[in-house]
Design a protein around this motif. Structure first.
Motif, PDB file in Angstrom:
ATOM      1  N   VAL A 148      -5.433   8.725   0.689  1.00 23.73           N
ATOM      2  CA  VAL A 148      -4.307   7.721   1.038  1.00 23.73           C
ATOM      3  C   VAL A 148      -4.817   6.862   1.970  1.00 23.73           C
ATOM      4  O   VAL A 148      -5.624   6.956   2.787  1.00 23.73           O
ATOM      5  CB  VAL A 148      -3.012   8.457   1.383  1.00 23.73           C
ATOM      6  N   PRO A 149      -4.048   5.666   2.289  1.00 23.53           N
ATOM      7  CA  PRO A 149      -4.479   4.833   3.062  1.00 23.53           C
ATOM      8  C   PRO A 149      -4.470   5.495   4.439  1.00 23.53           C
ATOM      9  O   PRO A 149      -3.513   6.236   4.730  1.00 23.53           O
ATOM     10  CB  PRO A 149      -3.427   3.392   3.102  1.00 23.53           C
ATOM     11  N   PRO A 157       0.696  -1.171  -0.081  1.00 25.77           N
ATOM     12  CA  PRO A 157      -0.047   0.056   0.032  1.00 25.77           C
ATOM     13  C   PRO A 157       0.807   1.348  -0.125  1.00 25.77           C
ATOM     14  O   PRO A 157       0.292   2.287  -0.047  1.00 25.77           O
ATOM     15  CB  PRO A 157      -0.791  -0.102   1.231  1.00 25.77           C
ATOM     16  N   SER A 158       2.063   1.191   0.157  1.00 24.59           N
ATOM     17  CA  SER A 158       2.905   2.255   0.267  1.00 24.59           C
ATOM     18  C   SER A 158       3.071   3.241  -0.913  1.00 24.59           C
ATOM     19  O   SER A 158       3.149   4.455  -1.103  1.00 24.59           O
ATOM     20  CB  SER A 158       4.179   2.168   0.587  1.00 24.59           C
ATOM     21  N   HIS A 159       2.542   2.358  -2.183  1.00 26.28           N
ATOM     22  CA  HIS A 159       2.272   2.926  -3.427  1.00 26.28           C
ATOM     23  C   HIS A 159       0.942   3.178  -3.777  1.00 26.28           C
ATOM     24  O   HIS A 159       0.654   3.824  -5.260  1.00 26.28           O
ATOM     25  CB  HIS A 159       2.951   2.130  -4.597  1.00 26.28           C
ATOM     26  N   ALA A 184      -1.337   8.228   6.233  1.00 19.83           N
ATOM     27  CA  ALA A 184      -1.714   9.677   6.075  1.00 19.83           C
ATOM     28  C   ALA A 184      -0.790  10.537   6.912  1.00 19.83           C
ATOM     29  O   ALA A 184      -0.313  11.605   6.331  1.00 19.83           O
ATOM     30  CB  ALA A 184      -3.110   9.943   6.745  1.00 19.83           C
ATOM     31  N   GLN A 185      -0.309  10.254   8.120  1.00 20.66           N
ATOM     32  CA  GLN A 185       0.778  11.155   8.733  1.00 20.66           C
ATOM     33  C   GLN A 185       1.927  11.245   8.109  1.00 20.66           C
ATOM     34  O   GLN A 185       2.557  12.260   7.962  1.00 20.66           O
ATOM     35  CB  GLN A 185       0.866  10.402  10.132  1.00 20.66           C
ATOM     36  N   GLU A 186       2.261  10.064   7.178  1.00 22.26           N
ATOM     37  CA  GLU A 186       3.602  10.033   6.723  1.00 22.26           C
ATOM     38  C   GLU A 186       3.466  10.970   5.300  1.00 22.26           C
ATOM     39  O   GLU A 186       4.608  11.666   5.219  1.00 22.26           O
ATOM     40  CB  GLU A 186       4.047   8.364   6.071  1.00 22.26           C
ATOM     41  N   ARG A 187       2.470  10.993   4.829  1.00 21.15           N
ATOM     42  CA  ARG A 187       2.052  12.054   3.530  1.00 21.15           C
ATOM     43  C   ARG A 187       2.174  13.250   4.024  1.00 21.15           C
ATOM     44  O   ARG A 187       2.681  14.279   3.500  1.00 21.15           O
ATOM     45  CB  ARG A 187       1.149  11.528   2.960  1.00 21.15           C
ATOM     46  N   VAL A 188       1.488  13.577   5.016  1.00 19.49           N
ATOM     47  CA  VAL A 188       1.606  14.830   5.874  1.00 19.49           C
ATOM     48  C   VAL A 188       2.851  15.395   6.030  1.00 19.49           C
ATOM     49  O   VAL A 188       3.037  16.525   5.679  1.00 19.49           O
ATOM     50  CB  VAL A 188       0.696  15.227   6.724  1.00 19.49           C
ATOM     51  N   ALA A 189       3.674  14.395   6.743  1.00 15.28           N
ATOM     52  CA  ALA A 189       5.014  15.134   6.872  1.00 15.28           C
ATOM     53  C   ALA A 189       5.796  15.315   5.691  1.00 15.28           C
ATOM     54  O   ALA A 189       6.719  16.299   5.603  1.00 15.28           O
ATOM     55  CB  ALA A 189       5.714  13.994   7.753  1.00 15.28           C
ATOM     56  N   ALA A 196      -7.678  10.866   4.662  1.00 20.43           N
ATOM     57  CA  ALA A 196      -7.569   9.579   5.223  1.00 20.43           C
ATOM     58  C   ALA A 196      -9.188   9.084   5.527  1.00 20.43           C
ATOM     59  O   ALA A 196      -8.882   7.941   6.025  1.00 20.43           O
ATOM     60  CB  ALA A 196      -6.481   9.829   6.228  1.00 20.43           C
ATOM     61  N   TRP A 197      -9.942  10.014   5.488  1.00 17.17           N
ATOM     62  CA  TRP A 197     -11.284   9.359   6.076  1.00 17.17           C
ATOM     63  C   TRP A 197     -11.782   8.308   5.380  1.00 17.17           C
ATOM     64  O   TRP A 197     -12.636   7.470   6.047  1.00 17.17           O
ATOM     65  CB  TRP A 197     -12.239  10.377   6.041  1.00 17.17           C
ATOM     66  N   GLY A 198     -11.699   8.076   4.246  1.00 16.31           N
ATOM     67  CA  GLY A 198     -12.421   7.221   3.290  1.00 16.31           C
ATOM     68  C   GLY A 198     -12.230   5.810   3.608  1.00 16.31           C
ATOM     69  O   GLY A 198     -13.003   4.752   3.685  1.00 16.31           O
ATOM     70  N   ASP A 199     -10.746   5.371   4.069  1.00 18.99           N
ATOM     71  CA  ASP A 199     -10.677   4.348   4.434  1.00 18.99           C
ATOM     72  C   ASP A 199     -10.849   3.732   5.450  1.00 18.99           C
ATOM     73  O   ASP A 199     -10.771   2.453   5.925  1.00 18.99           O
ATOM     74  CB  ASP A 199      -8.968   4.198   4.519  1.00 18.99           C
TER      75      ASP A 199
END
Length: 216
Positions: A165-166, A101-103, A170-175, A208-211
């Motif tokens: 995003v999964p 899922p990282s991609h 989400a926190q990783e993408r935000v950072a 991130a809510w949809g997941d």
């Protein structure tokens, strides 16, 4: 008969590990070691999907296969999505493949328009899209879907991109966005979504809510 389910219910079912519910349905990415492996993977999925009566959207690349259950044009989930995800994951395991899922992410574009003005027909004609509920969509689901946001005083940066995003990434993408010079414009809805502005004031929401939502 398949019954509607929420993202939360989907994740609670056995056999759905590695899958995530983003815009358009339950989906994941399976890295492959060759194009031929991806083709064989898809062939087996086609056989399994035919007996279930549910055909997924599949994107084949030399590096990976992306599978989306696509239960309805709007991506609503039902119990058949769970069974299809299980079958696809079982086939992947037989071939020595595992979801990554990282991609994984899905993009939609929010077009702002002035009060009382509709640009929907313009964008549908320009892109070759068609109307679907509150969205316009690529009939073959290749490009990002678009929705229309009526605002009282549109200005610079008014159209923005939503990136789903999964939830656990989400926190990783935000950072990453912050490190790349993004400005946090609004986190009132976090951890469901964060609104950022680029260094030149382009808007991006990391969603991130949809997941994890619990409404079917």
């Amino acid at each position: 008969m398949a019954e509607p389910i929420s993202a939360k219910q989907f994740h609670a079912e056995a056999g759905t590990a590695g899958w995530h519910v983003l815009y358009g349905g339950a989906q994941t990415v399976f890295p492959t070691n060759s194009f031929a492996t991806g083709v064989e993977f898809i062939r087996r999925i086609a056989v399994a999907a035919a007996s279930l009566g549910r055909e997924p959207d599949i994107d084949l690349r030399p590096e990976a296969v992306v599978v989306r259950t696509a239960s309805t044009p709007r991506g609503r989930l039902d119990t058949a999505d769970v069974e299809l995800a299980r079958r696809v994951s079982d086939i992947a395991a037989e071939l020595g493949l595992a979801p990554d899922p990282s991609h994984l992410h899905t993009i939609q574009i929010a077009i702002a328009q002035a009060e009382g003005v509709s640009t929907r027909d313009f964008w549908a004609a320009a892109l070759g899209y068609e109307s679907l509920g509150g969205f316009i969509v690529d009939p073959l689901r290749r490009g990002p879907r678009m929705w229309f946001d009526e605002i009282a005083a549109p200005g610079r940066g008014r159209t923005h991109i939503d990136v789903a995003v999964p939830n656990d990434r989400a926190q990783e993408r935000v950072a990453a966005v912050l490190r790349a010079g993004g400005r946090l414009a609004d986190d009132a809805n976090a951890p469901d979504w964060w609104t950022f502005a680029s260094p030149d004031n382009h808007g991006v929401d990391i969603a991130a809510w949809g997941d994890v939502h619990d409404q079917a």
